[in-house]
Design a protein around this motif. Structure first.
Motif, mmCIF file in Angstrom:
data_model
loop_
_atom_site.group_PDB
_atom_site.id
_atom_site.type_symbol
_atom_site.label_atom_id
_atom_site.label_comp_id
_atom_site.label_asym_id
_atom_site.label_seq_id
_atom_site.Cartn_x
_atom_site.Cartn_y
_atom_site.Cartn_z
ATOM 1 N N ALA A 85 -10.036 -33.344 47.900
ATOM 2 C CA ALA A 85 -10.242 -33.324 49.354
ATOM 3 C C ALA A 85 -11.164 -32.196 49.781
ATOM 4 O O ALA A 85 -11.179 -31.788 50.942
ATOM 5 C CB ALA A 85 -8.913 -33.249 50.107
ATOM 6 N N SER A 86 -11.993 -31.696 48.846
ATOM 7 C CA SER A 86 -12.842 -30.542 49.169
ATOM 8 C C SER A 86 -13.986 -30.901 50.101
ATOM 9 O O SER A 86 -14.558 -30.008 50.744
ATOM 10 C CB SER A 86 -13.399 -29.917 47.883
ATOM 11 O OG SER A 86 -14.130 -30.843 47.118
ATOM 12 N N SER A 87 -14.328 -32.180 50.231
ATOM 13 C CA SER A 87 -15.346 -32.548 51.214
ATOM 14 C C SER A 87 -14.837 -32.294 52.633
ATOM 15 O O SER A 87 -15.629 -32.175 53.570
ATOM 16 C CB SER A 87 -15.766 -34.009 51.052
ATOM 17 O OG SER A 87 -14.652 -34.876 51.174
ATOM 18 N N TRP A 88 -13.523 -32.179 52.792
ATOM 19 C CA TRP A 88 -12.929 -31.781 54.078
ATOM 20 C C TRP A 88 -12.756 -30.275 54.141
ATOM 21 O O TRP A 88 -13.132 -29.631 55.124
ATOM 22 C CB TRP A 88 -11.570 -32.473 54.267
ATOM 23 C CG TRP A 88 -11.010 -32.365 55.657
ATOM 24 C CD1 TRP A 88 -11.169 -33.246 56.686
ATOM 25 C CD2 TRP A 88 -10.182 -31.303 56.176
ATOM 26 N NE1 TRP A 88 -10.501 -32.811 57.816
ATOM 27 C CE2 TRP A 88 -9.884 -31.616 57.522
ATOM 28 C CE3 TRP A 88 -9.675 -30.131 55.642
ATOM 29 C CZ2 TRP A 88 -9.101 -30.806 58.329
ATOM 30 C CZ3 TRP A 88 -8.891 -29.296 56.458
ATOM 31 C CH2 TRP A 88 -8.615 -29.654 57.776
ATOM 32 N N PHE A 89 -12.195 -29.682 53.080
ATOM 33 C CA PHE A 89 -11.855 -28.260 53.111
ATOM 34 C C PHE A 89 -13.074 -27.345 53.020
ATOM 35 O O PHE A 89 -13.152 -26.342 53.737
ATOM 36 C CB PHE A 89 -10.901 -27.922 51.956
ATOM 37 C CG PHE A 89 -9.494 -28.405 52.159
ATOM 38 C CD1 PHE A 89 -8.656 -27.804 53.088
ATOM 39 C CD2 PHE A 89 -8.996 -29.464 51.414
ATOM 40 C CE1 PHE A 89 -7.359 -28.242 53.270
ATOM 41 C CE2 PHE A 89 -7.699 -29.910 51.581
ATOM 42 C CZ PHE A 89 -6.872 -29.304 52.517
ATOM 43 N N GLY A 105 -9.075 -30.083 62.688
ATOM 44 C CA GLY A 105 -9.552 -31.433 62.951
ATOM 45 C C GLY A 105 -9.354 -31.881 64.384
ATOM 46 O O GLY A 105 -9.601 -33.047 64.702
ATOM 47 N N ARG A 108 -15.254 -26.571 56.137
ATOM 48 C CA ARG A 108 -14.481 -25.838 57.131
ATOM 49 C C ARG A 108 -14.285 -24.387 56.725
ATOM 50 O O ARG A 108 -14.129 -23.512 57.578
ATOM 51 C CB ARG A 108 -13.127 -26.536 57.352
ATOM 52 C CG ARG A 108 -13.270 -27.816 58.180
ATOM 53 C CD ARG A 108 -12.017 -28.676 58.108
ATOM 54 N NE ARG A 108 -12.095 -29.776 59.064
ATOM 55 C CZ ARG A 108 -12.807 -30.886 58.897
ATOM 56 N NH1 ARG A 108 -13.531 -31.035 57.784
ATOM 57 N NH2 ARG A 108 -12.829 -31.835 59.816
#
Length: 295
Positions: A157-161, A233, A164
């Motif tokens: 899920a690093s494309s989210w974390f 988010g 940010r």
């Protein structure tokens, strides 16, 4: 069940999880993933644990996925991985990414998590730290989001974390080049908050964990952690304002606030009575660590 690829100890309110495959630079396996999730389940269930430190045994934090399967290492259809597929389950009709099972469990933690990155942190060794709340690096630490150099994409899920944590431009540079970089570049890019000499890393992590354990309300920290992460988010500050207001209304009537204010006025250390297991409010439910229907 005893752990085989990690170590878990609790000392005076601080749990330390140590990745424990030093002969392989703590390379990540399905067994390690399962054990990390179990360790965070254990820390969350123990009200005596106020903070969690994650570090690596030996000269590295985590060198990424164990590549022992060679070219089929990342092939989710490999028949030797049937048991792993059954354990992690599916999302969107495919096998869940193993790194993601760990990162999302860390994100769901009710205890603050400190990464003490003591050497190479590459691939999942880097991405698993992103949902940790504070990342401290030893001077010898090295980082790499090397997926493009292996024909993959950033996982866990690093494309989210990652965007940010460091901003989209820095995240894209590291993801597109896949290069390995040193602790000073990680500090300049805001991936870590502090770089310390190697022999001072774990003591620095313990000192931070002790400050949390000795001076704060466990419930306040747990709610604050989920508020800050979940609001990344949010579409507007009004969502934060709504939850802030609800949390302040609820906690403001509680025993911990009364103790915190009284201790301040009496100029003494607080002794907060509330526990996360019994007193965590439903206002900010923790993030789920598994997809709907899998808990």
């Amino acid at each position: 069940m005893p752990f085989t690829e990690i170590d878990y100890i609790v000392d005076d309110g601080v749990a330390t999880i140590t990745l424990d495959r030093p002969d392989r630079l703590n390379a990540f396996t399905a067994t390690m993933a399962r054990e990390l999730i179990e360790a965070f389940d254990t820390s969350d269930a123990d009200d005596a644990v106020r903070a969690v430190i994650v570090t690596g045994r030996g000269r590295g934090f985590c060198a990424g996925a164990d590549l022992g399967r060679g070219g089929s290492t990342f092939d989710a259809t490999d028949e030797t991985r049937v048991a792993e597929r059954e354990w992690v389950g599916e999302i969107g009709g495919v096998k869940r990414d193993g790194g993601g099972t760990v990162s999302l469990r860390i994100a769901a933690s009710r205890k603050p998590v400190i990464a003490a990155i003591n050497g190479p942190a590459v691939g999942v060794g880097a991405t698993m730290t992103l949902p940790m709340d504070v990342r401290l690096a030893a001077s010898s630490a090295r980082f790499g989001f090397v997926f493009a150099r292996r024909g993959l994409v950033p996982e866990a899920a690093s494309s989210w974390f990652l965007p940010r944590a460091v901003g989209i431009s820095q995240a894209m540079e590291w993801a597109m080049t896949g290069r390995v970089f040193d602790a000073q570049e990680a500090l300049a890019g805001r991936l870590v908050s502090r770089v310390v000499p190697d022999d001072e890393l774990y003591p620095a992590a313990v000192a931070l964990a002790r400050e949390i354990a000795d001076t704060t309300s466990a419930v306040s920290v747990a709610v604050s952690r989920q508020l800050l992460w979940s609001m990344l988010g949010a579409s507007s500050p009004w969502e934060a304002h709504k939850l802030d207001s609800q949390a302040i209304t609820h906690l403001g009537q509680g025993r911990d606030v009364a103790e915190g204010v009284t201790a301040f006025l009496e100029k003494r250390p607080p002794s907060f009575p509330d526990t996360v297991s019994a007193d965590y409010p439903d206002i900010v439910p923790p993030w789920p660590s598994r997809p709907d229907g899998m808990d």
